[in-house]
Design a protein around this motif. Structure first.
Motif, PDB file in Angstrom:
ATOM      1  N   VAL A 175      -5.672 -13.445   2.340  1.00  0.00           N
ATOM      2  CA  VAL A 175      -6.499 -12.640   1.430  1.00  0.00           C
ATOM      3  C   VAL A 175      -6.803 -11.256   2.013  1.00  0.00           C
ATOM      4  N   PRO A 176      -7.261 -11.138   3.276  1.00  0.00           N
ATOM      5  CA  PRO A 176      -7.490  -9.792   3.828  1.00  0.00           C
ATOM      6  C   PRO A 176      -6.213  -8.958   3.872  1.00  0.00           C
ATOM      7  N   SER A 177      -5.076  -9.624   4.117  1.00  0.00           N
ATOM      8  CA  SER A 177      -3.796  -8.915   4.154  1.00  0.00           C
ATOM      9  C   SER A 177      -3.487  -8.272   2.802  1.00  0.00           C
ATOM     10  N   ARG A 183      -5.897  -5.320   2.087  1.00  0.00           N
ATOM     11  CA  ARG A 183      -5.613  -4.132   2.895  1.00  0.00           C
ATOM     12  C   ARG A 183      -4.277  -3.495   2.525  1.00  0.00           C
ATOM     13  N   GLY A 184      -3.412  -4.263   1.850  1.00  0.00           N
ATOM     14  CA  GLY A 184      -2.072  -3.769   1.559  1.00  0.00           C
ATOM     15  C   GLY A 184      -1.189  -3.733   2.789  1.00  0.00           C
ATOM     16  N   THR A 185      -1.422  -4.684   3.712  1.00  0.00           N
ATOM     17  CA  THR A 185      -0.650  -4.752   4.949  1.00  0.00           C
ATOM     18  C   THR A 185      -0.075  -6.160   5.095  1.00  0.00           C
ATOM     19  N   PRO A 186       1.250  -6.330   5.131  1.00  0.00           N
ATOM     20  CA  PRO A 186       1.820  -7.674   5.291  1.00  0.00           C
ATOM     21  C   PRO A 186       1.272  -8.359   6.530  1.00  0.00           C
ATOM     22  N   PHE A 187       0.886  -9.619   6.380  1.00  0.00           N
ATOM     23  CA  PHE A 187       0.272 -10.304   7.538  1.00  0.00           C
ATOM     24  C   PHE A 187       1.302 -10.562   8.640  1.00  0.00           C
ATOM     25  N   ASN A 231       0.810  -1.222   0.000  1.00  0.00           N
ATOM     26  CA  ASN A 231       0.000   0.000   0.000  1.00  0.00           C
ATOM     27  C   ASN A 231       0.845   1.276   0.000  1.00  0.00           C
ATOM     28  N   GLU A 232       1.796   1.330  -0.940  1.00  0.00           N
ATOM     29  CA  GLU A 232       2.645   2.510  -1.055  1.00  0.00           C
ATOM     30  C   GLU A 232       2.540   3.098  -2.461  1.00  0.00           C
TER      31      GLU A 232
END
Length: 417
Positions: free
Chosen positions: A364-366, A369-373, A205-206
């Motif tokens: 999948v949610p990670s 969201r663009g956030t590493p799990f 997410n950058e």
């Protein structure tokens, strides 16, 4: 090391007239100091050990031992010393071999004086920065060093993730492995080597302004300031990102040799260079594989993915890529499916380094969201798998370093040395 410290230079050439001519040319540069000369590869190794130069000007064609072999040995003994190859052979294959051996630059004989002086200053600056960095590190504690301490050497390590079958989760693994390896002591740069359709910036997410094609044309004149201007900083972790070009057609401008040089420069600045790739074996990806310390080969339980992974291992054998450098990983392992990692490893005659469980509710949610799990609950199955993989990677790199050190000690004990 002060700003006025001179760049210490060792000249290696089998022709005495050439050595003397180069020395005379360099004596007019106030920040240069020629500390020695050698006429063979073996003499160069001994002279480098005795004088500890910042920069070595190395000829290729010499009696006793060629310059590329000598470069490889010197680079292994002292990665801080920067080596510039000088050769009458302008063949790209020579350049490729030289860079793989650890050379910093490659100039065709006779080089223009301005080019030679600029190359020495670039290499010397890197050597000074590396010596400063090493001097500022606290002394090692007595006893057995930890894995992270053993893995921290003058040069960082290049870790490349590859799946010959698309959709196997290489980008997810690259992003989360990089997140796991990154810390203040061992900074990471994440490189999007999927040059046409890379998604690494989306996965973290950058928004990025610059990309790899901004660096590759300047591969022969890189410095830390230029690189830092191009890299993006991940807002959550602080790790750096080298993004792919914003448009697919710009990927054509990325020269494979220049891409490899960029990766080798990044390893001077960062402890780990984690490279995500696409499934197509493009020239830049092959060049990256040549310089990678470890290749993580990803498969899944799908028969096409297993078949493709086997084909890659066969190809790696033909390309002379050591199997020791290849870590086989099964991603999205589902216990309900009868294809077991152990059986795949047995059929490949290649050990399975790690298994990442199928964990759709985490992964999948990670991604969305663009956030590493790995920034979340590390007790989740997928996170535990990445932690296991990171440990295997660190241990493998430690073993490589110990093996290199062992070979160096044996070489030093051989008669005639």
């Amino acid at each position: 090391m002060g700003a006025d410290a001179k760049f210490r230079i060792l000249i290696v050439d089998d022709i005495s007239e050439t050595r003397e001519n180069v020395r005379k040319l360099l004596q007019f540069e106030n920040d240069f100091e020629v500390v020695g000369a050698a006429r063979t590869g073996r003499e160069a190794i001994d002279a480098a050990r005795e004088t500890r130069p910042d920069v070595i000007l190395m000829d290729i064609n010499m009696p006793d031992m060629d310059g590329i072999t000598a470069t490889e040995t010197i680079h292994r003994n002292d990665p801080v010393t920067q080596i510039i190859i000088l050769s009458v052979q302008g063949d790209p294959n020579y350049m490729r071999r030289a860079m793989l051996a650890g050379a910093r630059d490659f100039l065709t004989k006779p080089p223009a004086l301005d080019d030679l002086v600029a190359a020495i200053r670039r290499a010397g600056k890197i050597a000074h920065e590396e010596r400063q960095k090493a001097a500022s590190q606290p002394p090692a504690q007595a006893g057995t060093p930890t894995l992270s301490a053993q893995a921290s050497t003058a040069l960082g390590k290049i870790i490349l993730l590859y799946s010959p079958k698309g959709g196997a989760g290489a980008t997810t693994m690259a992003v989360n492995l990089a997140t796991t390896l990154h810390n203040d002591e061992n900074p990471v740069v994440l490189v999007d080597g999927s040059l046409q359709f890379g998604d690494v910036s989306v996965f973290i997410n950058e928004q990025v302004k610059n990309h790899v094609a901004d660096l590759t044309p300047r591969a022969d004149e890189l410095d830390a300031e230029i690189v830092e201007e191009v890299l993006a900083k991940h807002s959550l972790t602080g790790m750096r990102l080298l993004a792919c070009p914003p448009r697919p057609e710009l990927a054509e401008s990325v020269n494979p040799d220049q891409f490899a040089k960029v990766l080798q420069f990044l390893r001077v600045m960062y402890s780990y260079v984690v490279v995500d790739t696409c499934s197509t074996l493009t020239e830049p990806i092959l060049a990256a594989m040549d310089v990678a310390d470890v290749i993580i080969l990803i498969t899944t339980q799908d028969i096409p993915a297993i078949k493709s992974a086997r084909l890659y291992l066969d190809l790696a054998d033909r390309l002379k890529i050591s199997r020791k450098r290849i870590l086989l990983v099964m991603n999205r392992f589902d216990k309900r499916i009868g294809i077991l990692p152990e059986k795949v490893a047995e059929s490949f005659h290649h050990g399975m380094a790690a298994v990442i469980p199928f964990d759709e509710r985490t992964v999948v949610p990670s991604i969305n969201r663009g956030t590493p799990f790995m920034l979340g609950d590390r007790s989740r199955p997928a996170a535990r798998g990445i932690l296991d993989l990171a440990q295997v990677v660190r241990q493998t790199l430690v073993e490589f370093s110990q093996a290199d050190s062992g070979r160096e000690k044996v070489a030093q004990k051989r008669p005639g040395r």
